[in-house]
Scaffold this motif. Sequence first.
Motif, PDB file in Angstrom:
ATOM      1  N   LEU A 156      -6.490   4.733  -3.099  1.00 30.62           N
ATOM      2  CA  LEU A 156      -6.186   3.429  -2.503  1.00 30.62           C
ATOM      3  C   LEU A 156      -7.391   2.516  -2.707  1.00 30.62           C
ATOM      4  CD1 LEU A 156      -4.645   4.981   0.656  1.00 30.62           C
ATOM      5  CD2 LEU A 156      -3.471   3.204  -0.657  1.00 30.62           C
ATOM      6  N   SER A 157      -7.161   1.353  -3.277  1.00 33.44           N
ATOM      7  CA  SER A 157      -8.246   0.366  -3.384  1.00 33.44           C
ATOM      8  C   SER A 157      -8.216  -0.571  -2.187  1.00 33.44           C
ATOM      9  CB  SER A 157      -8.135  -0.425  -4.689  1.00 33.44           C
ATOM     10  OG  SER A 157      -6.836  -0.952  -4.856  1.00 33.44           O
ATOM     11  N   SER A 158      -7.154  -0.501  -1.412  1.00 29.96           N
ATOM     12  CA  SER A 158      -7.102  -1.308  -0.187  1.00 29.96           C
ATOM     13  C   SER A 158      -7.961  -0.648   0.879  1.00 29.96           C
ATOM     14  CB  SER A 158      -5.663  -1.436   0.310  1.00 29.96           C
ATOM     15  OG  SER A 158      -5.092  -0.159   0.494  1.00 29.96           O
ATOM     16  N   SER A 159      -8.388  -1.469   1.835  1.00 28.68           N
ATOM     17  CA  SER A 159      -9.158  -0.951   2.969  1.00 28.68           C
ATOM     18  C   SER A 159      -8.297  -1.041   4.223  1.00 28.68           C
ATOM     19  CB  SER A 159     -10.418  -1.806   3.159  1.00 28.68           C
ATOM     20  OG  SER A 159     -10.830  -1.759   4.515  1.00 28.68           O
ATOM     21  N   PRO A 160      -8.329   0.005   5.047  1.00 26.98           N
ATOM     22  CA  PRO A 160      -7.559  -0.072   6.297  1.00 26.98           C
ATOM     23  C   PRO A 160      -8.126  -1.126   7.241  1.00 26.98           C
ATOM     24  CG  PRO A 160      -8.959   1.890   6.267  1.00 26.98           C
ATOM     25  CD  PRO A 160      -9.054   1.280   4.906  1.00 26.98           C
ATOM     26  N   HIS A 161      -9.348  -1.582   6.956  1.00 24.48           N
ATOM     27  CA  HIS A 161     -10.001  -2.541   7.845  1.00 24.48           C
ATOM     28  C   HIS A 161      -9.844  -3.989   7.394  1.00 24.48           C
ATOM     29  CE1 HIS A 161     -12.240   1.335   8.386  1.00 24.48           C
ATOM     30  NE2 HIS A 161     -11.902   1.050   9.619  1.00 24.48           N
ATOM     31  N   THR A 162      -9.435  -4.217   6.152  1.00 25.60           N
ATOM     32  CA  THR A 162      -9.329  -5.606   5.682  1.00 25.60           C
ATOM     33  C   THR A 162      -7.978  -5.944   5.070  1.00 25.60           C
ATOM     34  OG1 THR A 162     -10.203  -5.057   3.487  1.00 25.60           O
ATOM     35  CG2 THR A 162     -11.814  -5.704   5.169  1.00 25.60           C
ATOM     36  N   ASP A 163      -7.156  -4.958   4.779  1.00 29.01           N
ATOM     37  CA  ASP A 163      -5.887  -5.220   4.077  1.00 29.01           C
ATOM     38  C   ASP A 163      -4.701  -4.780   4.928  1.00 29.01           C
ATOM     39  OD1 ASP A 163      -7.043  -6.052   1.434  1.00 29.01           O
ATOM     40  OD2 ASP A 163      -7.848  -4.023   1.520  1.00 29.01           O
ATOM     41  N   THR A 164      -3.665  -5.601   4.954  1.00 31.52           N
ATOM     42  CA  THR A 164      -2.495  -5.210   5.733  1.00 31.52           C
ATOM     43  C   THR A 164      -1.581  -4.287   4.915  1.00 31.52           C
ATOM     44  OG1 THR A 164      -1.604  -7.351   5.115  1.00 31.52           O
ATOM     45  CG2 THR A 164      -2.292  -7.107   7.378  1.00 31.52           C
ATOM     46  N   ASP A 165      -1.511  -4.507   3.614  1.00 31.78           N
ATOM     47  CA  ASP A 165      -0.662  -3.661   2.778  1.00 31.78           C
ATOM     48  C   ASP A 165      -1.498  -2.571   2.109  1.00 31.78           C
ATOM     49  OD1 ASP A 165       1.714  -5.053   3.271  1.00 31.78           O
ATOM     50  OD2 ASP A 165       1.175  -6.568   1.775  1.00 31.78           O
ATOM     51  N   LEU A 166      -0.801  -1.555   1.623  1.00 33.91           N
ATOM     52  CA  LEU A 166      -1.470  -0.514   0.839  1.00 33.91           C
ATOM     53  C   LEU A 166      -1.582  -1.001  -0.600  1.00 33.91           C
ATOM     54  CD1 LEU A 166       0.676   2.534   2.038  1.00 33.91           C
ATOM     55  CD2 LEU A 166      -1.638   1.955   2.808  1.00 33.91           C
ATOM     56  N   LYS A 167      -2.663  -0.640  -1.257  1.00 33.56           N
ATOM     57  CA  LYS A 167      -2.790  -0.998  -2.678  1.00 33.56           C
ATOM     58  C   LYS A 167      -3.380   0.180  -3.432  1.00 33.56           C
ATOM     59  CE  LYS A 167      -5.789  -4.163  -4.186  1.00 33.56           C
ATOM     60  NZ  LYS A 167      -6.386  -5.481  -4.470  1.00 33.56           N
ATOM     61  N   ILE A 168      -2.690   0.622  -4.483  1.00 33.89           N
ATOM     62  CA  ILE A 168      -3.269   1.634  -5.374  1.00 33.89           C
ATOM     63  C   ILE A 168      -3.548   0.970  -6.703  1.00 33.89           C
ATOM     64  CG2 ILE A 168      -2.229   3.668  -4.297  1.00 33.89           C
ATOM     65  CD1 ILE A 168      -0.071   3.629  -6.476  1.00 33.89           C
ATOM     66  N   THR A 169      -4.577   1.428  -7.375  1.00 31.54           N
ATOM     67  CA  THR A 169      -4.908   0.850  -8.672  1.00 31.54           C
ATOM     68  C   THR A 169      -4.792   1.944  -9.723  1.00 31.54           C
ATOM     69  OG1 THR A 169      -6.347  -0.739  -7.605  1.00 31.54           O
ATOM     70  CG2 THR A 169      -6.657  -0.416  -9.974  1.00 31.54           C
ATOM     71  N   VAL A 170      -4.022   1.654 -10.755  1.00 34.69           N
ATOM     72  CA  VAL A 170      -3.633   2.661 -11.746  1.00 34.69           C
ATOM     73  C   VAL A 170      -4.097   2.199 -13.118  1.00 34.69           C
ATOM     74  CG1 VAL A 170      -1.661   3.871 -12.760  1.00 34.69           C
ATOM     75  CG2 VAL A 170      -1.589   3.179 -10.355  1.00 34.69           C
ATOM     76  N   LYS A 171      -4.840   3.060 -13.800  1.00 37.03           N
ATOM     77  CA  LYS A 171      -5.320   2.688 -15.134  1.00 37.03           C
ATOM     78  C   LYS A 171      -4.623   3.540 -16.187  1.00 37.03           C
ATOM     79  CE  LYS A 171      -9.491   2.064 -17.839  1.00 37.03           C
ATOM     80  NZ  LYS A 171     -10.935   2.221 -17.900  1.00 37.03           N
ATOM     81  N   ARG A 172      -4.240   2.909 -17.263  1.00 36.47           N
ATOM     82  CA  ARG A 172      -3.645   3.669 -18.363  1.00 36.47           C
ATOM     83  C   ARG A 172      -4.664   4.662 -18.912  1.00 36.47           C
ATOM     84  NH1 ARG A 172       0.775   1.548 -20.794  1.00 36.47           N
ATOM     85  NH2 ARG A 172       1.267  -0.589 -20.231  1.00 36.47           N
TER      86      ARG A 172
END
Length: 341
Positions: free
Chosen positions: A58-74
């Motif tokens: 997860l590149s999102s932070s539980p302290h600054t982001d409301t949604d979850l974000k994953i970052t995927v690299k080819r």
Amino acid sequence: MTYHRLRVTDVITETPDAHSLVLTLPPALAAEFTYRPGQYLAARVPHSRGNLVRCYSLSSSPHTDTDLKITVKRVPDGQASNWICDHVRPGDTLDVAPPAGSFTPTSLDDDLLLLAGGSGITPVMAIIKSVLARGRGRLALVYANRDPNSVIFAAELAALGEQHGDRLTVTHWLDSERGAPAPAMLTTLISEHAGREAYVCGPQPFVLVAQHTLQQAGVPPERIWVERFEVDQGTEVGQHAGVGQRAENGRDATLEVELDGQTHRLSWPAGTRLLDVIIAAGLNPPFSCRQGHCGACACRLLGGRVDLVHNEILEEPDFAEGYILACQAVARSDEVSVTYY
Ligand code: FES
């Protein structure tokens, strides 16, 4: 392990070969998806021979982001990552399991040394955002990339650096300008921070150089936390160093496994893990961490007995239904039968 279907509300092109997926969490799942910065999600994606399960930080932070974000690299031949980058669009859904992983700081108030290579910045970014938003720790990041075009989160890091110049220093290392990182050169960048706990994430060659450099600089091994992103036989594997367990002796057995619509009978040598036996036979079972903490390799025991060398994910109700971890199972009876259905 339970998967939940989450809606992808946005797909952000971070670099030509890295996408971030923003996932919206229904309120009913909020408690189950509570997470710490640096953790990952296991995602299940379709594949011609059954589902593939891979872990994405997860590149999102539980302290600054409301949604979850994953970052995927080819990655070359990375079947799951490439499928996500090619197919997932806003409005689609993705099956994911609740967050897991231990690449997460003990305290947001500690000063940290962060070493990231390529997409290894993903969990590190979450840690940076959390420490800056909710802690008092000072952060030194060394971030290695092939060239300027492959720097994920370049603008976000620059903005955080401007906002928190007294607490965040970012040193970019570009192979295109300086060659691949080598211990002698990294040492000069990290030596003044050698008293800090260190978090290292990236592909295996970067991790090895970073670990060697940290140890040379006098950082004790127990203060070095590592998350590896590896490319292995066309699959992406995120795994923690230091949590692998010694294989215990088992006994030679015969294995019957139902997978991808077929039943196979295999020889299972003593002490070998079930997952390795199945892969060695040329089959394609799901797996990810290989460390007993993601659950991606779970299958059901139909007959016989096994021991799990390590388990951080299955609980009593799972065992009651017969679930075991293929990456951690050694045979304890002459005949063992498992199914992936
Ligand atoms: Fe993660 Fe087995 S592959 S628990």
